[in-house]
Write a protein that holds these residues in place. Sequence first.
Motif, PDB file in Angstrom:
ATOM      1  N   GLY A  76       0.808  -1.208   0.000  1.00 25.10           N
ATOM      2  CA  GLY A  76       0.000   0.000   0.000  1.00 25.10           C
ATOM      3  C   GLY A  76       0.842   1.258   0.000  1.00 25.10           C
ATOM      4  N   ARG A  77       1.942   1.224   0.745  1.00 24.32           N
ATOM      5  CA  ARG A  77       2.830   2.393   0.793  1.00 24.32           C
ATOM      6  C   ARG A  77       3.477   2.647  -0.565  1.00 24.32           C
ATOM      7  NH1 ARG A  77       6.622   0.584   5.340  1.00 24.32           N
ATOM      8  NH2 ARG A  77       7.865   2.377   4.640  1.00 24.32           N
ATOM      9  N   LEU A  78       3.786   1.583  -1.288  1.00 24.82           N
ATOM     10  CA  LEU A  78       4.341   1.748  -2.636  1.00 24.82           C
ATOM     11  C   LEU A  78       3.307   2.401  -3.550  1.00 24.82           C
ATOM     12  CD1 LEU A  78       6.422   1.286  -4.875  1.00 24.82           C
ATOM     13  CD2 LEU A  78       5.524  -1.044  -5.139  1.00 24.82           C
ATOM     14  N   ALA A  79       2.063   1.934  -3.473  1.00 19.48           N
ATOM     15  CA  ALA A  79       0.999   2.514  -4.289  1.00 19.48           C
ATOM     16  C   ALA A  79       0.807   3.994  -3.945  1.00 19.48           C
ATOM     17  CB  ALA A  79      -0.301   1.749  -4.059  1.00 19.48           C
ATOM     18  N   GLU A  80       0.901   4.318  -2.662  1.00 16.30           N
ATOM     19  CA  GLU A  80       0.767   5.705  -2.214  1.00 16.30           C
ATOM     20  C   GLU A  80       1.861   6.573  -2.826  1.00 16.30           C
ATOM     21  OE1 GLU A  80       1.204   7.954   2.075  1.00 16.30           O
ATOM     22  OE2 GLU A  80       0.257   5.967   2.039  1.00 16.30           O
ATOM     23  N   LEU A  81       3.078   6.056  -2.840  1.00 19.67           N
ATOM     24  CA  LEU A  81       4.195   6.809  -3.428  1.00 19.67           C
ATOM     25  C   LEU A  81       3.967   7.026  -4.923  1.00 19.67           C
ATOM     26  CD1 LEU A  81       7.984   6.305  -2.793  1.00 19.67           C
ATOM     27  CD2 LEU A  81       7.104   6.336  -5.122  1.00 19.67           C
ATOM     28  N   LEU A  82       3.532   5.984  -5.625  1.00 19.81           N
ATOM     29  CA  LEU A  82       3.322   6.105  -7.068  1.00 19.81           C
ATOM     30  C   LEU A  82       2.236   7.130  -7.379  1.00 19.81           C
ATOM     31  CD1 LEU A  82       3.532   2.347  -8.154  1.00 19.81           C
ATOM     32  CD2 LEU A  82       5.281   4.106  -8.419  1.00 19.81           C
ATOM     33  N   ARG A  83       1.171   7.113  -6.602  1.00 15.69           N
ATOM     34  CA  ARG A  83       0.100   8.089  -6.845  1.00 15.69           C
ATOM     35  C   ARG A  83       0.577   9.512  -6.569  1.00 15.69           C
ATOM     36  NH1 ARG A  83      -5.823   5.748  -4.928  1.00 15.69           N
ATOM     37  NH2 ARG A  83      -5.709   3.754  -6.050  1.00 15.69           N
ATOM     38  N   ALA A  84       1.395   9.663  -5.545  1.00 15.52           N
ATOM     39  CA  ALA A  84       1.911  11.004  -5.236  1.00 15.52           C
ATOM     40  C   ALA A  84       2.790  11.510  -6.374  1.00 15.52           C
ATOM     41  CB  ALA A  84       2.695  10.970  -3.930  1.00 15.52           C
ATOM     42  N   GLU A  85       3.589  10.606  -6.958  1.00 11.46           N
ATOM     43  CA  GLU A  85       4.476  11.002  -8.066  1.00 11.46           C
ATOM     44  C   GLU A  85       3.688  11.271  -9.344  1.00 11.46           C
ATOM     45  OE1 GLU A  85       8.030  11.492  -8.003  1.00 11.46           O
ATOM     46  OE2 GLU A  85       7.335  11.651  -5.940  1.00 11.46           O
ATOM     47  N   LYS A  86       2.539  10.627  -9.479  1.00 11.76           N
ATOM     48  CA  LYS A  86       1.718  10.822 -10.685  1.00 11.76           C
ATOM     49  C   LYS A  86       1.271  12.273 -10.796  1.00 11.76           C
ATOM     50  CE  LYS A  86      -2.423   8.855 -10.960  1.00 11.76           C
ATOM     51  NZ  LYS A  86      -3.431   9.804 -11.499  1.00 11.76           N
ATOM     52  N   ALA A  87       0.993  12.893  -9.678  1.00 15.45           N
ATOM     53  CA  ALA A  87       0.745  14.347  -9.593  1.00 15.45           C
ATOM     54  C   ALA A  87      -0.197  14.888 -10.669  1.00 15.45           C
ATOM     55  CB  ALA A  87       2.076  15.098  -9.646  1.00 15.45           C
ATOM     56  N   GLY A  88      -1.373  14.310 -10.758  1.00 19.17           N
ATOM     57  CA  GLY A  88      -2.377  14.849 -11.670  1.00 19.17           C
ATOM     58  C   GLY A  88      -2.333  14.293 -13.081  1.00 19.17           C
ATOM     59  N   ARG A  89      -1.281  13.581 -13.440  1.00 18.56           N
ATOM     60  CA  ARG A  89      -1.225  12.987 -14.780  1.00 18.56           C
ATOM     61  C   ARG A  89      -2.229  11.842 -14.858  1.00 18.56           C
ATOM     62  NH1 ARG A  89       3.944  13.640 -12.882  1.00 18.56           N
ATOM     63  NH2 ARG A  89       5.363  14.970 -14.070  1.00 18.56           N
ATOM     64  N   THR A  90      -2.746  11.610 -16.023  1.00 15.94           N
ATOM     65  CA  THR A  90      -3.661  10.480 -16.191  1.00 15.94           C
ATOM     66  C   THR A  90      -2.844   9.236 -16.531  1.00 15.94           C
ATOM     67  OG1 THR A  90      -3.966  10.754 -18.579  1.00 15.94           O
ATOM     68  CG2 THR A  90      -5.398  12.048 -17.116  1.00 15.94           C
ATOM     69  N   TYR A  91      -3.467   8.083 -16.319  1.00 19.60           N
ATOM     70  CA  TYR A  91      -2.772   6.831 -16.647  1.00 19.60           C
ATOM     71  C   TYR A  91      -2.593   6.690 -18.154  1.00 19.60           C
ATOM     72  CZ  TYR A  91      -3.304   5.521 -11.776  1.00 19.60           C
ATOM     73  OH  TYR A  91      -3.222   5.496 -10.404  1.00 19.60           O
ATOM     74  N   ASP A  92      -3.505   7.273 -18.919  1.00 18.03           N
ATOM     75  CA  ASP A  92      -3.355   7.237 -20.379  1.00 18.03           C
ATOM     76  C   ASP A  92      -2.136   8.041 -20.808  1.00 18.03           C
ATOM     77  OD1 ASP A  92      -5.548   5.611 -20.894  1.00 18.03           O
ATOM     78  OD2 ASP A  92      -6.949   7.298 -21.018  1.00 18.03           O
ATOM     79  N   GLU A  93      -1.915   9.179 -20.156  1.00 16.78           N
ATOM     80  CA  GLU A  93      -0.736  10.004 -20.471  1.00 16.78           C
ATOM     81  C   GLU A  93       0.552   9.250 -20.125  1.00 16.78           C
ATOM     82  OE1 GLU A  93      -2.665  14.471 -19.709  1.00 16.78           O
ATOM     83  OE2 GLU A  93      -1.594  13.424 -18.101  1.00 16.78           O
ATOM     84  N   LEU A  94       0.530   8.607 -18.968  1.00 22.54           N
ATOM     85  CA  LEU A  94       1.715   7.839 -18.569  1.00 22.54           C
ATOM     86  C   LEU A  94       1.936   6.652 -19.504  1.00 22.54           C
ATOM     87  CD1 LEU A  94       1.392   7.792 -14.665  1.00 22.54           C
ATOM     88  CD2 LEU A  94       2.938   9.169 -16.066  1.00 22.54           C
ATOM     89  N   ALA A  95       0.847   6.060 -19.967  1.00 28.84           N
ATOM     90  CA  ALA A  95       0.967   4.923 -20.880  1.00 28.84           C
ATOM     91  C   ALA A  95       1.647   5.346 -22.176  1.00 28.84           C
ATOM     92  CB  ALA A  95      -0.414   4.329 -21.168  1.00 28.84           C
ATOM     93  N   THR A  96       1.318   6.529 -22.643  1.00 32.22           N
ATOM     94  CA  THR A  96       1.935   7.040 -23.876  1.00 32.22           C
ATOM     95  C   THR A  96       3.435   7.262 -23.680  1.00 32.22           C
ATOM     96  OG1 THR A  96      -0.122   8.149 -24.522  1.00 32.22           O
ATOM     97  CG2 THR A  96       1.917   8.932 -25.547  1.00 32.22           C
ATOM     98  N   LEU A  97       3.794   7.748 -22.502  1.00 25.74           N
ATOM     99  CA  LEU A  97       5.203   8.032 -22.213  1.00 25.74           C
ATOM    100  C   LEU A  97       6.024   6.771 -21.949  1.00 25.74           C
ATOM    101  CD1 LEU A  97       4.733  11.102 -19.826  1.00 25.74           C
ATOM    102  CD2 LEU A  97       5.649  11.151 -22.154  1.00 25.74           C
ATOM    103  N   THR A  98       5.390   5.757 -21.367  1.00 25.62           N
ATOM    104  CA  THR A  98       6.133   4.566 -20.933  1.00 25.62           C
ATOM    105  C   THR A  98       6.045   3.383 -21.882  1.00 25.62           C
ATOM    106  OG1 THR A  98       4.230   3.715 -19.688  1.00 25.62           O
ATOM    107  CG2 THR A  98       5.759   5.179 -18.516  1.00 25.62           C
ATOM    108  N   GLY A  99       4.969   3.316 -22.660  1.00 27.31           N
ATOM    109  CA  GLY A  99       4.760   2.123 -23.487  1.00 27.31           C
ATOM    110  C   GLY A  99       4.145   0.987 -22.693  1.00 27.31           C
ATOM    111  N   VAL A 100       3.786   1.269 -21.438  1.00 23.79           N
ATOM    112  CA  VAL A 100       3.113   0.298 -20.580  1.00 23.79           C
ATOM    113  C   VAL A 100       1.621   0.625 -20.601  1.00 23.79           C
ATOM    114  CG1 VAL A 100       2.933  -0.643 -18.237  1.00 23.79           C
ATOM    115  CG2 VAL A 100       5.153   0.113 -19.126  1.00 23.79           C
ATOM    116  N   SER A 101       0.775  -0.386 -20.613  1.00 22.02           N
ATOM    117  CA  SER A 101      -0.657  -0.134 -20.706  1.00 22.02           C
ATOM    118  C   SER A 101      -1.169   0.654 -19.505  1.00 22.02           C
ATOM    119  CB  SER A 101      -1.429  -1.451 -20.814  1.00 22.02           C
ATOM    120  OG  SER A 101      -1.439  -2.135 -19.584  1.00 22.02           O
ATOM    121  N   ALA A 102      -2.212   1.456 -19.734  1.00 22.08           N
ATOM    122  CA  ALA A 102      -2.805   2.251 -18.661  1.00 22.08           C
ATOM    123  C   ALA A 102      -3.348   1.350 -17.556  1.00 22.08           C
ATOM    124  CB  ALA A 102      -3.912   3.140 -19.221  1.00 22.08           C
TER     125      ALA A 102
END
Length: 273
Positions: free
Chosen positions: A16-42
């Motif tokens: 859970g703490r790892l998930a909390e860190l990831l969400r904090a780093e996401k900082a308003g970005r959508t998962y679709d935006e991150l998927a475009t940047l990473t090549g990993v599915s949303a």
Amino acid sequence: MGRTENPINYEVSTRGRLAELLRAEKAGRTYDELATLTGVSAATLKRAASGKVVPAETVVDSFLAACGSAPRTVRTAKSLRFQARRDELGGPIRVLATTVNTADALSDAFEALHRNAAAPTYREMQKSAGGAYLLPLSSVSRILRRQMLPVDEQQLVAVLRGCRVPEREHGEWVKAWRRAMGRSSSPIDVRGLTWVIDAIRRISTEVRFEALAAGMAPVMAAVEQLDTSRLAAGITPAVAALAATEQLDTSRLAAQMASAIAALPPVAPVTAA
């Protein structure tokens, strides 16, 4: 505005703490935006930040790289992922090399070491070990499935590195491997094998000894470590070289070699006069 995310699952605290860190780093970005940047599915990125699963290390790396996370944050995330995966498996298991004396005990130890390392994938182990030539994926699979043990000390060290065992502990694990494999820590007096060479000379006067010497090199190297599996493999090129001579009695040669292998364990170490 993006959808409100489901609450983080804290069933496994570190997960859970790892998930909390990831969400904090996401900082308003959508998962679709991150998927475009990473090549990993949303969907994969969303699961990584849910707290319900421990994401693959490559997913965590890609997620944070896309967020432009600081190196310190990346290290924290990797540590949390490691702890979460180990906690998910039930926590670390105490295992001591000094208590390992049999093949079964060594197999048990490899399972524990793999679990304590947060169960890295075979490819992750191979990468940590130094590459495929040191630790083939097929060997990793068979070792962790209790179908074989490391064939030599080099492969043993590769497995230890794959399981993130500190270098300072490798010496004790080498001793444990030798005990489990029935290997002696003392070198053999190889002069006791001179009669084998004499027997080969008597079999044929037409032997090509340059080829024989090349074939016998791995045999003698194996003998020095009392590694009978390597010894058997080393005999093969020697026999092949000898077989090139038409007058060679290969059945007598095989019998002589079999006797040589059987005679190896009782050979006593050389002591000073």
